[in-house]
Scaffold this active site. Sequence first.
Site, PDB file in Angstrom:
ATOM      1  N   THR A   1      -9.322   3.065   7.199  1.00 30.56           N
ATOM      2  CA  THR A   1      -9.120   1.732   7.882  1.00 30.56           C
ATOM      3  C   THR A   1      -7.302   1.474   8.458  1.00 30.56           C
ATOM      4  O   THR A   1      -7.110   0.556   8.588  1.00 30.56           O
ATOM      5  CB  THR A   1      -8.953   0.682   7.238  1.00 30.56           C
ATOM      6  OG1 THR A   1      -8.469   0.700   5.040  1.00 30.56           O
ATOM      7  CG2 THR A   1     -10.624  -0.607   6.500  1.00 30.56           C
ATOM      8  N   GLY A   2      -6.736   2.457   7.938  1.00 28.64           N
ATOM      9  CA  GLY A   2      -5.043   2.989   8.403  1.00 28.64           C
ATOM     10  C   GLY A   2      -4.620   3.936  10.059  1.00 28.64           C
ATOM     11  O   GLY A   2      -5.777   3.026  10.388  1.00 28.64           O
ATOM     12  N   TYR A   3      -4.291   4.623  10.515  1.00 27.29           N
ATOM     13  CA  TYR A   3      -3.740   5.191  10.782  1.00 27.29           C
ATOM     14  C   TYR A   3      -5.205   6.231  12.218  1.00 27.29           C
ATOM     15  O   TYR A   3      -5.679   6.112  13.131  1.00 27.29           O
ATOM     16  CB  TYR A   3      -2.902   6.301  10.949  1.00 27.29           C
ATOM     17  CG  TYR A   3      -2.378   7.205  12.200  1.00 27.29           C
ATOM     18  CD1 TYR A   3      -1.991   7.009  13.005  1.00 27.29           C
ATOM     19  CD2 TYR A   3      -1.581   8.335  11.797  1.00 27.29           C
ATOM     20  CE1 TYR A   3      -1.738   6.838  14.166  1.00 27.29           C
ATOM     21  CE2 TYR A   3      -1.140   9.024  13.122  1.00 27.29           C
ATOM     22  CZ  TYR A   3      -1.061   8.066  14.713  1.00 27.29           C
ATOM     23  OH  TYR A   3      -0.227   8.643  15.277  1.00 27.29           O
ATOM     24  N   SER A   4      -6.636   6.220  10.950  1.00 32.19           N
ATOM     25  CA  SER A   4      -7.158   6.533  12.002  1.00 32.19           C
ATOM     26  C   SER A   4      -7.804   5.432  13.056  1.00 32.19           C
ATOM     27  O   SER A   4      -8.667   5.340  13.847  1.00 32.19           O
ATOM     28  CB  SER A   4      -8.634   7.215  11.510  1.00 32.19           C
ATOM     29  OG  SER A   4      -9.339   7.555  11.543  1.00 32.19           O
ATOM     30  N   LEU A   5      -8.101   4.572  11.871  1.00 31.99           N
ATOM     31  CA  LEU A   5      -8.637   3.374  13.015  1.00 31.99           C
ATOM     32  C   LEU A   5      -7.624   2.215  14.016  1.00 31.99           C
ATOM     33  O   LEU A   5      -8.735   2.501  15.937  1.00 31.99           O
ATOM     34  CB  LEU A   5      -8.579   1.765  11.980  1.00 31.99           C
ATOM     35  CG  LEU A   5      -9.273   1.074  12.473  1.00 31.99           C
ATOM     36  CD1 LEU A   5     -10.558   1.035  12.802  1.00 31.99           C
ATOM     37  CD2 LEU A   5      -8.504  -0.473  11.572  1.00 31.99           C
ATOM     38  N   SER A   6      -6.646   2.547  14.125  1.00 31.73           N
ATOM     39  CA  SER A   6      -5.730   2.496  14.895  1.00 31.73           C
ATOM     40  C   SER A   6      -5.906   3.439  16.062  1.00 31.73           C
ATOM     41  O   SER A   6      -5.323   3.376  17.179  1.00 31.73           O
ATOM     42  CB  SER A   6      -4.237   2.954  14.834  1.00 31.73           C
ATOM     43  OG  SER A   6      -3.487   4.154  14.723  1.00 31.73           O
TER      44      SER A   6
ATOM     45  N   ASP B   1       0.839  -1.510   0.389  1.00 29.36           N
ATOM     46  CA  ASP B   1       0.067   0.210   0.109  1.00 29.36           C
ATOM     47  C   ASP B   1       0.165   1.221   0.084  1.00 29.36           C
ATOM     48  O   ASP B   1       0.118   1.898  -0.814  1.00 29.36           O
ATOM     49  CB  ASP B   1      -1.443  -0.292   1.305  1.00 29.36           C
ATOM     50  CG  ASP B   1      -2.353  -0.890   0.973  1.00 29.36           C
ATOM     51  OD1 ASP B   1      -1.991  -1.763  -0.041  1.00 29.36           O
ATOM     52  OD2 ASP B   1      -2.580  -1.457   1.841  1.00 29.36           O
TER      53      ASP B   1
ATOM     54  N   ASN C   1      -4.819   9.297   2.047  1.00 29.43           N
ATOM     55  CA  ASN C   1      -4.955   8.501   2.956  1.00 29.43           C
ATOM     56  C   ASN C   1      -5.734   9.604   3.825  1.00 29.43           C
ATOM     57  O   ASN C   1      -6.655   9.109   3.953  1.00 29.43           O
ATOM     58  CB  ASN C   1      -4.002   8.165   3.830  1.00 29.43           C
ATOM     59  CG  ASN C   1      -4.018   5.979   3.409  1.00 29.43           C
ATOM     60  OD1 ASN C   1      -4.898   4.890   2.718  1.00 29.43           O
ATOM     61  ND2 ASN C   1      -3.122   4.862   3.822  1.00 29.43           N
ATOM     62  N   GLU C   2      -4.350  10.011   4.760  1.00 28.34           N
ATOM     63  CA  GLU C   2      -4.899  10.755   5.915  1.00 28.34           C
ATOM     64  C   GLU C   2      -3.423  12.383   5.685  1.00 28.34           C
ATOM     65  O   GLU C   2      -2.749  12.206   5.444  1.00 28.34           O
ATOM     66  CB  GLU C   2      -5.185  10.497   6.690  1.00 28.34           C
ATOM     67  CG  GLU C   2      -3.574   9.661   7.772  1.00 28.34           C
ATOM     68  CD  GLU C   2      -2.865   8.619   7.552  1.00 28.34           C
ATOM     69  OE1 GLU C   2      -2.113   8.702   6.451  1.00 28.34           O
ATOM     70  OE2 GLU C   2      -4.014   7.195   7.319  1.00 28.34           O
TER      71      GLU C   2
END
Length: 294
Positions: A190-195, A75, A149-150
């Site tokens: 589904t990346g940093y935000s999810l964690s 990714d 992504n962010e």
Amino acid sequence: MKVAVYGQKFCEKNIPYLNQFIGYVSSHSIEIYIEKSFLNILSSFKEFKNLDFPVFSHHKELTKDFSLMFTFGGDGTILSAITLIRDSGIPIVGVNTGNLGFLASFNKDVFIEKIDQIFNKKLHIMPRSLLSLKTSVTDHHKFYNFALNEIVILRKETVSMITIDAYIDNEFLTSYWADGLIVSTPTGSTGYSLSCGGPIISPENKNFVLTPISPHNLFSRPLIISDHQKILLKIHSRVKSYSLSMDTRLTYLNQDDKLYIQKAPFYIYLIQEEKNTYYKTLREKLLWGMDQRN
């Protein structure tokens, strides 16, 4: 037909897959352009010592007559590739030679089996929205003002939290007292935000999410907003600067620099094997619903 090939690193076990790909495009008279740094990496392997393909190294060289870009990696490779793709509209075929492969949806083991369908455009093209950033900083080398992504604001050179004043369409929202703040697209949900406790948002939704990082407040929770809305952030810190990341790119700004965030005026297009693979990917990659009791 003309295609581009991009990667950031390469290992010996993936040689057979790339060899098959090169053999296919050569036998079908497809023009192949390889990103210059990636070609240098490939040339270190004896199997690719004599590769003689034209190269590209700048986004202006990826003209609209390119039909596809193939990325070999994970990714992170796709996130890096979009700095070259930009607003060209060239679809990306992500071949997963890395680990997770959430965006790079084609497993290398079955990639060649699908290659006819890819070139005949019988698979599905999925548009993904991006974030756009405006700030007073214009001189940072290789720092582009868009993110798939962010966008992340983080404290720098201090253990103290920072304060982030957030405005939505010029209306004051709140002051986040935290280690930082994530502004995420559905792709990045589904990346940093999810964690950090943020929600999962399927890509077809027209939303962004604001997720605080380690907030010192029991009631500071992620907020989903429309992607038509504009965000203004003002940062206050005990030190003069803070960290700003956009996907895989990192820089540092002074706390006087305001951040203006909104939806980018273009999309990134990802080729997928099936139309509805997102929930399948959640189950397989993020173990959605997995329970040892079942």
